[in-house]
Design a protein around this motif. Sequence first.
Motif, PDB file in Angstrom:
ATOM      1  N   PRO A   1      15.352  -9.206  22.646  1.00 19.55           N
ATOM      2  CA  PRO A   1      14.472 -10.057  23.468  1.00 19.55           C
ATOM      3  C   PRO A   1      14.910 -11.521  23.444  1.00 19.55           C
ATOM      4  N   ALA A   2      15.374 -12.000  22.285  1.00 21.64           N
ATOM      5  CA  ALA A   2      15.807 -13.397  22.188  1.00 21.64           C
ATOM      6  C   ALA A   2      17.044 -13.641  23.046  1.00 21.64           C
ATOM      7  N   GLU A   3      17.938 -12.665  23.107  1.00 26.53           N
ATOM      8  CA  GLU A   3      19.148 -12.820  23.927  1.00 26.53           C
ATOM      9  C   GLU A   3      18.810 -12.812  25.412  1.00 26.53           C
ATOM     10  N   ILE A   4      17.861 -11.982  25.803  1.00 23.36           N
ATOM     11  CA  ILE A   4      17.446 -11.970  27.211  1.00 23.36           C
ATOM     12  C   ILE A   4      16.805 -13.305  27.578  1.00 23.36           C
ATOM     13  N   THR A   5      15.999 -13.838  26.669  1.00 23.63           N
ATOM     14  CA  THR A   5      15.408 -15.165  26.901  1.00 23.63           C
ATOM     15  C   THR A   5      16.503 -16.211  27.038  1.00 23.63           C
ATOM     16  N   GLY A   6      17.523 -16.121  26.188  1.00 26.08           N
ATOM     17  CA  GLY A   6      18.635 -17.060  26.261  1.00 26.08           C
ATOM     18  C   GLY A   6      19.380 -16.967  27.581  1.00 26.08           C
ATOM     19  N   LEU A   7      19.565 -15.759  28.088  1.00 26.48           N
ATOM     20  CA  LEU A   7      20.235 -15.580  29.381  1.00 26.48           C
ATOM     21  C   LEU A   7      19.412 -16.191  30.518  1.00 26.48           C
ATOM     22  N   LEU A   8      18.090 -15.992  30.466  1.00 28.63           N
ATOM     23  CA  LEU A   8      17.220 -16.564  31.494  1.00 28.63           C
ATOM     24  C   LEU A   8      17.242 -18.088  31.437  1.00 28.63           C
ATOM     25  N   GLN A   9      17.279 -18.636  30.231  1.00 31.80           N
ATOM     26  CA  GLN A   9      17.344 -20.095  30.102  1.00 31.80           C
ATOM     27  C   GLN A   9      18.684 -20.627  30.606  1.00 31.80           C
ATOM     28  N   ALA A  10      19.760 -19.896  30.331  1.00 33.13           N
ATOM     29  CA  ALA A  10      21.081 -20.303  30.816  1.00 33.13           C
ATOM     30  C   ALA A  10      21.119 -20.266  32.338  1.00 33.13           C
ATOM     31  N   ALA A  11      20.508 -19.249  32.924  1.00 33.20           N
ATOM     32  CA  ALA A  11      20.458 -19.152  34.377  1.00 33.20           C
ATOM     33  C   ALA A  11      19.649 -20.297  34.973  1.00 33.20           C
ATOM     34  N   GLY A  12      18.613 -20.708  34.268  1.00 37.39           N
ATOM     35  CA  GLY A  12      17.781 -21.801  34.758  1.00 37.39           C
ATOM     36  C   GLY A  12      18.492 -23.138  34.804  1.00 37.39           C
ATOM     37  N   ARG A  13      19.634 -23.250  34.104  1.00 40.53           N
ATOM     38  CA  ARG A  13      20.389 -24.505  34.111  1.00 40.53           C
ATOM     39  C   ARG A  13      21.481 -24.528  35.181  1.00 40.53           C
ATOM     40  N   LEU A  14      21.566 -23.459  35.969  1.00 43.05           N
ATOM     41  CA  LEU A  14      22.547 -23.431  37.049  1.00 43.05           C
ATOM     42  C   LEU A  14      22.149 -24.410  38.151  1.00 43.05           C
ATOM     43  N   ALA A  15      23.112 -24.799  38.947  1.00 45.85           N
ATOM     44  CA  ALA A  15      22.854 -25.692  40.082  1.00 45.85           C
ATOM     45  C   ALA A  15      23.554 -25.117  41.316  1.00 45.85           C
ATOM     46  N   PRO A  16      22.951 -25.344  42.475  1.00 46.04           N
ATOM     47  CA  PRO A  16      21.687 -26.026  42.755  1.00 46.04           C
ATOM     48  C   PRO A  16      20.481 -25.159  42.371  1.00 46.04           C
ATOM     49  N   GLN A  17      19.286 -25.654  42.693  1.00 47.39           N
ATOM     50  CA  GLN A  17      18.078 -24.990  42.257  1.00 47.39           C
ATOM     51  C   GLN A  17      17.966 -23.566  42.771  1.00 47.39           C
ATOM     52  N   LEU A  18      18.371 -23.320  44.027  1.00 40.47           N
ATOM     53  CA  LEU A  18      18.255 -21.973  44.576  1.00 40.47           C
ATOM     54  C   LEU A  18      19.079 -20.980  43.772  1.00 40.47           C
ATOM     55  N   ARG A  19      20.271 -21.396  43.334  1.00 36.90           N
ATOM     56  CA  ARG A  19      21.108 -20.500  42.534  1.00 36.90           C
ATOM     57  C   ARG A  19      20.426 -20.186  41.208  1.00 36.90           C
TER      58      ARG A  19
ATOM     59  N   ASP B   1      30.167 -14.055  37.215  1.00 31.53           N
ATOM     60  CA  ASP B   1      29.204 -15.140  36.998  1.00 31.53           C
ATOM     61  C   ASP B   1      28.381 -14.889  35.732  1.00 31.53           C
ATOM     62  N   PHE B   2      28.066 -13.628  35.490  1.00 31.69           N
ATOM     63  CA  PHE B   2      27.281 -13.276  34.309  1.00 31.69           C
ATOM     64  C   PHE B   2      28.044 -13.599  33.027  1.00 31.69           C
ATOM     65  N   ALA B   3      29.365 -13.441  33.059  1.00 27.91           N
ATOM     66  CA  ALA B   3      30.177 -13.752  31.877  1.00 27.91           C
ATOM     67  C   ALA B   3      30.000 -15.212  31.476  1.00 27.91           C
ATOM     68  N   GLY B   4      29.866 -16.084  32.461  1.00 27.10           N
ATOM     69  CA  GLY B   4      29.622 -17.494  32.163  1.00 27.10           C
ATOM     70  C   GLY B   4      28.272 -17.708  31.518  1.00 27.10           C
ATOM     71  N   LEU B   5      27.268 -16.963  31.943  1.00 29.21           N
ATOM     72  CA  LEU B   5      25.935 -17.088  31.355  1.00 29.21           C
ATOM     73  C   LEU B   5      25.922 -16.605  29.912  1.00 29.21           C
ATOM     74  N   LEU B   6      26.724 -15.574  29.614  1.00 25.53           N
ATOM     75  CA  LEU B   6      26.819 -15.098  28.240  1.00 25.53           C
ATOM     76  C   LEU B   6      27.302 -16.208  27.310  1.00 25.53           C
TER      77      LEU B   6
END
Length: 311
Positions: free
Chosen positions: A109-127, A222-227
Amino acid sequence: MSALREQAEDYLAMRRALGFKLTTWGDKLLSFVGYLESTGASVITTEAAVAWATSTPRASTDPVHWARRMDVVRIFARHLKVLDPATEVPPEDVLSHRYRRITPYLYSPAEITGLLQAAGRLAPQLRAETWQTVLGLLAVTGLRVSEACRLDRDDVDLRSGVLTVRDSKFGKSRDVPVHESTAVALRRYDRLRDHLCPATVVPSFFVSTCGTRLDAANMPADFAGLLKVAGIAPVPGRRRQRIHDLRHTFTVATLLEWYQAGADVQARLPLLATYLGHIDPKSTYWYLSGSPELLSLVAARLEHAFGDRDE
């Protein structure tokens, strides 16, 4: 066009008309036909099939890869032998090591939360919004990545919380009900998407920053970058974690919850298989080996059952 190529094209057209996509399969078959043409062969032989299957473009020495290439030839040869008795069908024991399951990675669960937080830092906002919502959806439904990318707006019932997955793997379609919290997240994304990208060019529910449908083939890169951003390091001796592992994680978590609650897992397994889009429960049974914790629960239940019988 050679007679073999014409027969291969007709065969592929027939299979596709029956609903088979044959994307990589078709390419492999035409590659084999091209090999025969380059050698001047006009009939399929086992010797030619072995030579082609083992001479891969990247010089692979993986017996599983060889066997899968041989399967392409074997299936076509069976069809062709009816039309041309001179066709040799490679025996089943030639390059037969065709099956191997890759050990899945189970995200905490902590890793999934980390992935969601990493995704939230992507730009622009829609991405960022798109990636967060897609990852969250995969984590709580076990959808295949391609299924999420193919969702159209009409496939997402935001009021009843039901997704319609159309023409998925094996040509099957199914309804996937989601939890109210997931429906809330989807409604939020629906509003933000229309606000941030009011002029989309496709009816897709999830869109790129250009307003186009997400490309499932590009998602793993793209997911590899989030990891990396999430700090999820590779496991020594195993291949890098994949976005598809979210599907494994969902399935194992569901099975764990059922075992821990004392539910009749065997009775519920067909329901889970249908939810996941498996053609039969056998594919779902494989997940039982995906987690040591799950295996221990299965073993404990079996021990209890046999203990009761001994009494």
